[in-house]
Design a protein around this motif. Structure first.
Motif, mmCIF file in Angstrom:
data_model
loop_
_atom_site.group_PDB
_atom_site.id
_atom_site.type_symbol
_atom_site.label_atom_id
_atom_site.label_comp_id
_atom_site.label_asym_id
_atom_site.label_seq_id
_atom_site.Cartn_x
_atom_site.Cartn_y
_atom_site.Cartn_z
ATOM 1 N N UNK A 91 0.608 -0.893 0.075
ATOM 2 C CA UNK A 91 0.333 0.321 -0.044
ATOM 3 C C UNK A 91 0.383 1.173 0.276
ATOM 4 N N UNK A 92 0.382 2.465 -0.685
ATOM 5 C CA UNK A 92 1.280 4.033 -1.046
ATOM 6 C C UNK A 92 0.695 4.614 -0.377
ATOM 7 N N UNK A 93 0.878 5.043 0.619
ATOM 8 C CA UNK A 93 0.169 5.852 1.692
ATOM 9 C C UNK A 93 1.005 7.167 1.069
ATOM 10 N N UNK A 94 0.451 8.236 1.316
ATOM 11 C CA UNK A 94 0.913 10.074 0.311
ATOM 12 C C UNK A 94 1.354 10.613 1.195
ATOM 13 N N UNK A 95 1.648 11.492 1.678
ATOM 14 C CA UNK A 95 2.229 12.803 2.540
ATOM 15 C C UNK A 95 2.907 14.223 2.302
ATOM 16 N N UNK A 96 1.886 14.897 1.668
ATOM 17 C CA UNK A 96 2.626 15.715 1.075
ATOM 18 C C UNK A 96 4.291 15.945 0.038
ATOM 19 N N UNK A 97 2.967 15.053 -1.679
ATOM 20 C CA UNK A 97 4.113 14.508 -1.814
ATOM 21 C C UNK A 97 5.670 13.583 -2.313
ATOM 22 N N UNK A 98 5.370 12.924 -0.474
ATOM 23 C CA UNK A 98 5.659 11.676 -0.139
ATOM 24 C C UNK A 98 5.393 10.355 -0.352
ATOM 25 N N UNK A 99 5.773 9.346 0.094
ATOM 26 C CA UNK A 99 5.318 7.742 0.341
ATOM 27 C C UNK A 99 5.974 7.260 1.466
ATOM 28 N N UNK A 100 5.061 6.703 2.210
ATOM 29 C CA UNK A 100 5.803 6.301 2.773
ATOM 30 C C UNK A 100 6.664 4.709 2.606
ATOM 31 N N UNK A 101 7.646 4.557 2.663
ATOM 32 C CA UNK A 101 8.095 3.183 2.642
ATOM 33 C C UNK A 101 9.724 2.468 3.390
ATOM 34 N N UNK A 102 9.503 1.117 3.496
ATOM 35 C CA UNK A 102 10.290 0.613 4.401
ATOM 36 C C UNK A 102 11.985 0.338 4.024
ATOM 37 N N UNK A 103 12.747 0.775 4.577
ATOM 38 C CA UNK A 103 13.883 0.717 3.936
ATOM 39 C C UNK A 103 15.157 -0.495 3.818
ATOM 40 N N UNK A 104 15.760 -0.946 3.023
ATOM 41 C CA UNK A 104 16.074 -2.776 3.187
ATOM 42 C C UNK A 104 17.376 -2.881 2.548
ATOM 43 N N UNK A 105 18.075 -3.616 2.510
ATOM 44 C CA UNK A 105 19.703 -3.499 2.099
ATOM 45 C C UNK A 105 20.029 -4.930 1.978
ATOM 46 N N UNK A 106 20.419 -4.948 0.551
ATOM 47 C CA UNK A 106 21.378 -6.282 0.371
ATOM 48 C C UNK A 106 22.567 -6.409 -0.033
ATOM 49 N N UNK A 107 23.089 -6.734 1.077
ATOM 50 C CA UNK A 107 24.017 -6.752 1.617
ATOM 51 C C UNK A 107 25.135 -7.431 0.279
ATOM 52 N N UNK A 108 24.615 -8.238 -0.233
ATOM 53 C CA UNK A 108 25.577 -8.360 -1.470
ATOM 54 C C UNK A 108 26.458 -7.882 -2.570
ATOM 55 N N UNK A 109 25.237 -6.957 -3.023
ATOM 56 C CA UNK A 109 24.904 -6.185 -3.310
ATOM 57 C C UNK A 109 25.086 -4.598 -3.038
ATOM 58 N N UNK A 110 25.543 -3.981 -1.559
ATOM 59 C CA UNK A 110 25.890 -3.343 -0.824
ATOM 60 C C UNK A 110 24.192 -2.340 -1.332
ATOM 61 N N UNK A 111 23.710 -2.647 -1.552
ATOM 62 C CA UNK A 111 22.644 -1.367 -2.069
ATOM 63 C C UNK A 111 21.182 -1.081 -1.046
ATOM 64 N N UNK A 112 21.269 -0.203 -0.502
ATOM 65 C CA UNK A 112 19.828 -0.230 0.132
ATOM 66 C C UNK A 112 18.690 0.740 -1.177
ATOM 67 N N UNK A 113 17.551 0.227 -1.115
ATOM 68 C CA UNK A 113 16.238 -0.111 -1.367
ATOM 69 C C UNK A 113 15.185 0.464 -0.232
ATOM 70 N N UNK A 114 14.474 0.498 -1.104
ATOM 71 C CA UNK A 114 12.933 1.040 -0.836
ATOM 72 C C UNK A 114 11.203 0.260 -1.107
ATOM 73 N N UNK A 115 10.820 0.187 -0.250
ATOM 74 C CA UNK A 115 9.268 -0.599 -0.876
ATOM 75 C C UNK A 115 8.565 -0.174 0.013
ATOM 76 N N UNK A 116 7.050 0.344 -0.752
ATOM 77 C CA UNK A 116 5.760 0.214 0.324
ATOM 78 C C UNK A 116 6.164 -0.918 1.210
#
Length: 144
Positions: free
Chosen positions: A12-37
């Motif tokens: 679910x996408x929750x919107x707030x003043x042009x922003x969305x609420x996302x959980x922060x995740x991290x892939x240790x092999x790729x050394x990459x931060x990502x976001x997902x609702x």
């Protein structure tokens, strides 16, 4: 040996003043931060709207209302060296507790793996090529 399978999800996408609420995740092999609702796996016999209500209550103790179906995305990916394949039902919704819209960071817990996470409000402009990564693939285009 466990076979690969396609996983059905609802987010679910929750919107707030042009922003969305996302959980922060991290892939240790790729050394990459990502976001997902927020959201999660659809259980057998459960409709995707019910999944969102259950997952938001489990993850951050929040009730949701005004769920509106936006579309379905297919996401094929590799996370932590393992292939994944998801069919994702995407909704827009409203958090019942208006105070959550004022919090910069919302602490959450993924109960099935007993893992904590943080959810943040990020502008859609922060995502895209050479910027922060938003999953599932295709979500940014769906929201624009």
């Amino acid at each position: 040996m466990k076979k690969n399978r396609i996983r059905p999800l609802a987010i679910c996408v929750f919107r707030n003043r042009g922003r969305i609420l996302v959980a922060e995740g991290y892939d240790p092999l790729k050394k990459q931060t990502f976001y997902r609702p927020l959201g999660g796996g659809i259980e057998f016999g459960e409709y995707s709207e019910q999944t969102i209500r259950r997952e938001l209550m489990e993850e951050i103790g929040a009730e949701v209302r005004e769920l509106k179906y936006l579309g379905t995305l297919e996401n094929v990916f590799v996370f932590n060296g393992r292939p994944g394949h998801e069919i994702v039902q995407v909704y827009d919704g409203v958090l019942t507790d208006s105070g959550l819209y004022e919090q910069a960071v919302i602490e959450g817990n993924e109960a099935d793996v007993d893992e904590s996470f943080k959810a943040v409000w990020k502008s859609l402009d922060e995502f895209g090529e050479e910027k922060s990564i938003l999953y599932p693939t295709g979500l940014l285009a769906l929201l624009r």
